[in-house]
Design a protein around this motif. Sequence first.
Motif, PDB file in Angstrom:
ATOM      1  N   ASP A  62       0.841  -1.197   0.000  1.00  0.00           N
ATOM      2  CA  ASP A  62       0.000   0.000   0.000  1.00  0.00           C
ATOM      3  C   ASP A  62       0.875   1.247   0.000  1.00  0.00           C
ATOM      4  O   ASP A  62       0.696   2.165  -0.812  1.00  0.00           O
ATOM      5  N   VAL A  63       1.851   1.291   0.910  1.00  0.00           N
ATOM      6  CA  VAL A  63       2.688   2.479   1.065  1.00  0.00           C
ATOM      7  C   VAL A  63       3.519   2.739  -0.190  1.00  0.00           C
ATOM      8  O   VAL A  63       3.591   3.875  -0.680  1.00  0.00           O
ATOM      9  N   VAL A  64       4.149   1.717  -0.743  1.00  0.00           N
ATOM     10  CA  VAL A  64       5.040   1.939  -1.887  1.00  0.00           C
ATOM     11  C   VAL A  64       4.274   2.114  -3.191  1.00  0.00           C
ATOM     12  O   VAL A  64       4.799   2.692  -4.149  1.00  0.00           O
ATOM     13  N   SER A  65       3.012   1.638  -3.237  1.00  0.00           N
ATOM     14  CA  SER A  65       2.248   1.694  -4.490  1.00  0.00           C
ATOM     15  C   SER A  65       1.279   2.862  -4.553  1.00  0.00           C
ATOM     16  O   SER A  65       0.698   3.127  -5.608  1.00  0.00           O
ATOM     17  N   GLY A  66       1.050   3.539  -3.445  1.00  0.00           N
ATOM     18  CA  GLY A  66       0.151   4.688  -3.454  1.00  0.00           C
ATOM     19  C   GLY A  66      -1.316   4.333  -3.478  1.00  0.00           C
ATOM     20  O   GLY A  66      -2.136   5.093  -3.993  1.00  0.00           O
ATOM     21  N   LEU A  67      -1.676   3.188  -2.889  1.00  0.00           N
ATOM     22  CA  LEU A  67      -3.089   2.815  -2.830  1.00  0.00           C
ATOM     23  C   LEU A  67      -3.883   3.801  -1.985  1.00  0.00           C
ATOM     24  O   LEU A  67      -4.989   4.197  -2.335  1.00  0.00           O
ATOM     25  N   GLY A  68      -3.323   4.170  -0.835  1.00  0.00           N
ATOM     26  CA  GLY A  68      -3.942   5.201  -0.011  1.00  0.00           C
ATOM     27  C   GLY A  68      -4.753   4.731   1.169  1.00  0.00           C
ATOM     28  O   GLY A  68      -5.304   5.548   1.907  1.00  0.00           O
ATOM     29  N   LEU A  69      -4.839   3.417   1.390  1.00  0.00           N
ATOM     30  CA  LEU A  69      -5.634   2.930   2.522  1.00  0.00           C
ATOM     31  C   LEU A  69      -5.049   3.382   3.852  1.00  0.00           C
ATOM     32  O   LEU A  69      -5.763   3.912   4.709  1.00  0.00           O
ATOM     33  N   TRP A  70      -3.760   3.148   4.044  1.00  0.00           N
ATOM     34  CA  TRP A  70      -3.147   3.499   5.323  1.00  0.00           C
ATOM     35  C   TRP A  70      -3.166   5.000   5.539  1.00  0.00           C
ATOM     36  O   TRP A  70      -3.458   5.487   6.640  1.00  0.00           O
ATOM     37  N   GLN A  71      -2.863   5.761   4.481  1.00  0.00           N
ATOM     38  CA  GLN A  71      -2.912   7.213   4.589  1.00  0.00           C
ATOM     39  C   GLN A  71      -4.310   7.692   4.964  1.00  0.00           C
ATOM     40  O   GLN A  71      -4.474   8.621   5.753  1.00  0.00           O
ATOM     41  N   SER A  72      -5.328   7.064   4.409  1.00  0.00           N
ATOM     42  CA  SER A  72      -6.704   7.449   4.714  1.00  0.00           C
ATOM     43  C   SER A  72      -7.045   7.164   6.173  1.00  0.00           C
ATOM     44  O   SER A  72      -7.664   7.991   6.857  1.00  0.00           O
ATOM     45  N   PHE A  73      -6.649   5.989   6.657  1.00  0.00           N
ATOM     46  CA  PHE A  73      -6.913   5.617   8.041  1.00  0.00           C
ATOM     47  C   PHE A  73      -6.224   6.574   9.004  1.00  0.00           C
ATOM     48  O   PHE A  73      -6.858   7.142   9.907  1.00  0.00           O
ATOM     49  N   THR A  74      -4.921   6.792   8.826  1.00  0.00           N
ATOM     50  CA  THR A  74      -4.199   7.646   9.773  1.00  0.00           C
ATOM     51  C   THR A  74      -4.621   9.104   9.634  1.00  0.00           C
ATOM     52  O   THR A  74      -4.684   9.832  10.636  1.00  0.00           O
ATOM     53  N   GLY A  75      -4.938   9.532   8.413  1.00  0.00           N
ATOM     54  CA  GLY A  75      -5.398  10.904   8.235  1.00  0.00           C
ATOM     55  C   GLY A  75      -6.727  11.147   8.937  1.00  0.00           C
ATOM     56  O   GLY A  75      -6.923  12.196   9.564  1.00  0.00           O
ATOM     57  N   GLU A  76      -7.640  10.187   8.840  1.00  0.00           N
ATOM     58  CA  GLU A  76      -8.923  10.339   9.521  1.00  0.00           C
ATOM     59  C   GLU A  76      -8.745  10.242  11.036  1.00  0.00           C
ATOM     60  O   GLU A  76      -9.443  10.937  11.791  1.00  0.00           O
ATOM     61  N   GLU A 146      13.573  -1.888  -1.430  1.00  0.00           N
ATOM     62  CA  GLU A 146      13.671  -2.709  -2.637  1.00  0.00           C
ATOM     63  C   GLU A 146      12.319  -3.165  -3.195  1.00  0.00           C
ATOM     64  O   GLU A 146      12.251  -3.670  -4.319  1.00  0.00           O
ATOM     65  N   ALA A 147      11.254  -2.999  -2.436  1.00  0.00           N
ATOM     66  CA  ALA A 147       9.949  -3.536  -2.858  1.00  0.00           C
ATOM     67  C   ALA A 147       9.458  -2.846  -4.126  1.00  0.00           C
ATOM     68  O   ALA A 147       9.505  -1.621  -4.240  1.00  0.00           O
ATOM     69  N   PRO A 148       8.952  -3.629  -5.091  1.00  0.00           N
ATOM     70  CA  PRO A 148       8.423  -3.031  -6.319  1.00  0.00           C
ATOM     71  C   PRO A 148       7.028  -2.451  -6.096  1.00  0.00           C
ATOM     72  O   PRO A 148       6.276  -2.925  -5.250  1.00  0.00           O
ATOM     73  N   GLU A 149       6.712  -1.439  -6.841  1.00  0.00           N
ATOM     74  CA  GLU A 149       5.354  -0.906  -6.813  1.00  0.00           C
ATOM     75  C   GLU A 149       4.408  -1.865  -7.540  1.00  0.00           C
ATOM     76  O   GLU A 149       4.823  -2.612  -8.421  1.00  0.00           O
ATOM     77  N   ASN A 150       3.155  -1.841  -7.143  1.00  0.00           N
ATOM     78  CA  ASN A 150       2.116  -2.567  -7.868  1.00  0.00           C
ATOM     79  C   ASN A 150       1.316  -1.515  -8.645  1.00  0.00           C
ATOM     80  O   ASN A 150       0.450  -0.850  -8.090  1.00  0.00           O
ATOM     81  N   PRO A 151       1.601  -1.342  -9.933  1.00  0.00           N
ATOM     82  CA  PRO A 151       0.958  -0.263 -10.692  1.00  0.00           C
ATOM     83  C   PRO A 151      -0.554  -0.363 -10.737  1.00  0.00           C
ATOM     84  O   PRO A 151      -1.241   0.652 -10.893  1.00  0.00           O
ATOM     85  N   SER A 152      -1.092  -1.578 -10.584  1.00  0.00           N
ATOM     86  CA  SER A 152      -2.544  -1.732 -10.657  1.00  0.00           C
ATOM     87  C   SER A 152      -3.249  -1.111  -9.458  1.00  0.00           C
ATOM     88  O   SER A 152      -4.468  -0.903  -9.495  1.00  0.00           O
ATOM     89  N   LEU A 153      -2.505  -0.804  -8.379  1.00  0.00           N
ATOM     90  CA  LEU A 153      -3.112  -0.221  -7.189  1.00  0.00           C
ATOM     91  C   LEU A 153      -2.994   1.301  -7.149  1.00  0.00           C
ATOM     92  O   LEU A 153      -3.714   1.957  -6.399  1.00  0.00           O
ATOM     93  N   ALA A 154      -2.078   1.863  -7.928  1.00  0.00           N
ATOM     94  CA  ALA A 154      -1.915   3.314  -7.944  1.00  0.00           C
ATOM     95  C   ALA A 154      -3.175   3.948  -8.541  1.00  0.00           C
ATOM     96  O   ALA A 154      -3.599   3.592  -9.642  1.00  0.00           O
ATOM     97  N   GLY A 155      -3.791   4.852  -7.805  1.00  0.00           N
ATOM     98  CA  GLY A 155      -5.009   5.489  -8.287  1.00  0.00           C
ATOM     99  C   GLY A 155      -6.183   4.541  -8.424  1.00  0.00           C
ATOM    100  O   GLY A 155      -7.127   4.820  -9.172  1.00  0.00           O
ATOM    101  N   PHE A 156      -6.149   3.438  -7.671  1.00  0.00           N
ATOM    102  CA  PHE A 156      -7.165   2.392  -7.816  1.00  0.00           C
ATOM    103  C   PHE A 156      -8.569   2.923  -7.557  1.00  0.00           C
ATOM    104  O   PHE A 156      -9.537   2.515  -8.210  1.00  0.00           O
ATOM    105  N   PHE A 157      -8.705   3.833  -6.614  1.00  0.00           N
ATOM    106  CA  PHE A 157     -10.027   4.336  -6.245  1.00  0.00           C
ATOM    107  C   PHE A 157     -10.362   5.675  -6.900  1.00  0.00           C
ATOM    108  O   PHE A 157     -11.329   6.329  -6.505  1.00  0.00           O
ATOM    109  N   ALA A 158      -9.584   6.058  -7.913  1.00  0.00           N
ATOM    110  CA  ALA A 158      -9.866   7.326  -8.585  1.00  0.00           C
ATOM    111  C   ALA A 158     -11.162   7.259  -9.383  1.00  0.00           C
ATOM    112  O   ALA A 158     -11.818   8.280  -9.602  1.00  0.00           O
ATOM    113  N   GLY A 159     -11.539   6.064  -9.809  1.00  0.00           N
ATOM    114  CA  GLY A 159     -12.766   5.918 -10.583  1.00  0.00           C
ATOM    115  C   GLY A 159     -13.033   4.462 -10.890  1.00  0.00           C
ATOM    116  O   GLY A 159     -12.456   3.570 -10.273  1.00  0.00           O
ATOM    117  N   TYR A 160     -13.907   4.213 -11.853  1.00  0.00           N
ATOM    118  CA  TYR A 160     -14.282   2.849 -12.214  1.00  0.00           C
ATOM    119  C   TYR A 160     -14.760   2.839 -13.659  1.00  0.00           C
ATOM    120  O   TYR A 160     -15.168   3.882 -14.215  1.00  0.00           O
TER     121      TYR A 160
END
Length: 390
Positions: A62-76, A146-160
């Motif tokens: 989540d952190v390296v890929s920019g999914l945003g779940l953890w950021q959302s939890f801690t921000g709230e 060293e962890a690779p990003e998961n591109p499929s999770l970046a901006g995952f919740f931007a739309g559908y």
Amino acid sequence: MRNQPAVYPKDWMAIHPYAAAQPSDRYFVELARRLYAACMLPELPEPYRKKLCLYVAAYLEDVVSGLGLWQSFTGEHVRLYGRPLPFYSVAGDYLRDEVNEEDVRFIVWNTWQKALFPHAYINPEDMRIAEQAAAFYRILEQAYEEAPENPSLAGFFAGYADRKDADRKLAWLFAHTYLTEPSMQPYAGHVAPADRFIVPTGPLALFLYEWMDLLAGKGNEVWRQVEGLYPADMGVPAAIREKSREMYRRFTEGTGGCRIVYLDGYEALHRFLVDVMRWPDDDDHTLPQMRVHRNFVMMADPEKGILLAKDICESIADSGNPMYAPDVAAKESFRLLTEESLCPPDLLTYCIRNGLLPDAVFPDGKGMQTVRQNADFIARHALLYYYRGD
């Protein structure tokens, strides 16, 4: 055998929203295996040890890929309580955009506390949690570089793409991410798709529309097009509002302006209903089924009417409560924060905001100050719909 891999790709895929493997998945499965080898919690049944390691690996992803779940939890959590995490003070080098040992401590606690096997409430300050988090963090420190990003999770919740895609994303967010799956384990298989919108999920008991406001932004118009996701402002019918206000008026007139009254025994309840509320003195209005209970709390609200709670007076340290008993409260008041339906949510919120549960401690008898500082979070986390639902 212990040195055989306990974590498989199918386990990793079970907490992800796609069916086709991504190039980064192999790395994170291997990471989860390394974490499993470092897991030192024999109290946690093996399936939950595996889940814990998957969740910690998913946190890094989540952190390296920019999914945003953890950021959302801690921000709230910051918005609600002024700090990024419950229970744990963060060090000066805490960075919200990177991995942190305090974060891992919370994930260990959350997974253990929500695990579906018989156990007492877990004191988040238990040293076993700190030791396990430290062991995991040593692995994550290196993995973060060293962890690779998961591109499929970046901006995952931007739309559908379409409604089916929206439903897929919302179903995953509701019950299958590393942050929401622990809380939804008892309910996920029993909640109808439409009901996902009215059941809060995750550590902060957020409704899906609240998650979307955090993940996609409050101004997002895309997710507002999903029918039922955002609550409609139906309003309370005028007749019901008037009835509630009349009950509130009678209540506060009879209590000298107080919104809460404490009643010792059924006879006191009966007199209050008949003499103060002016309800008919018959079995349809005087609640004879309550005879078996020893005491009652009644609370009035001008918009909602009145609520009734039973057998909890000893735990509430209100100056207007003659039945408050500190020795009983020390043993029982924590239950109000964690047991479904024991205390109505409006009354529980009132007690938390006004410091009326000062004796609450974890079941091991420790952590009074920690409970006081985190009482609202504890209630959200434990009660979910029974604290935040209508």
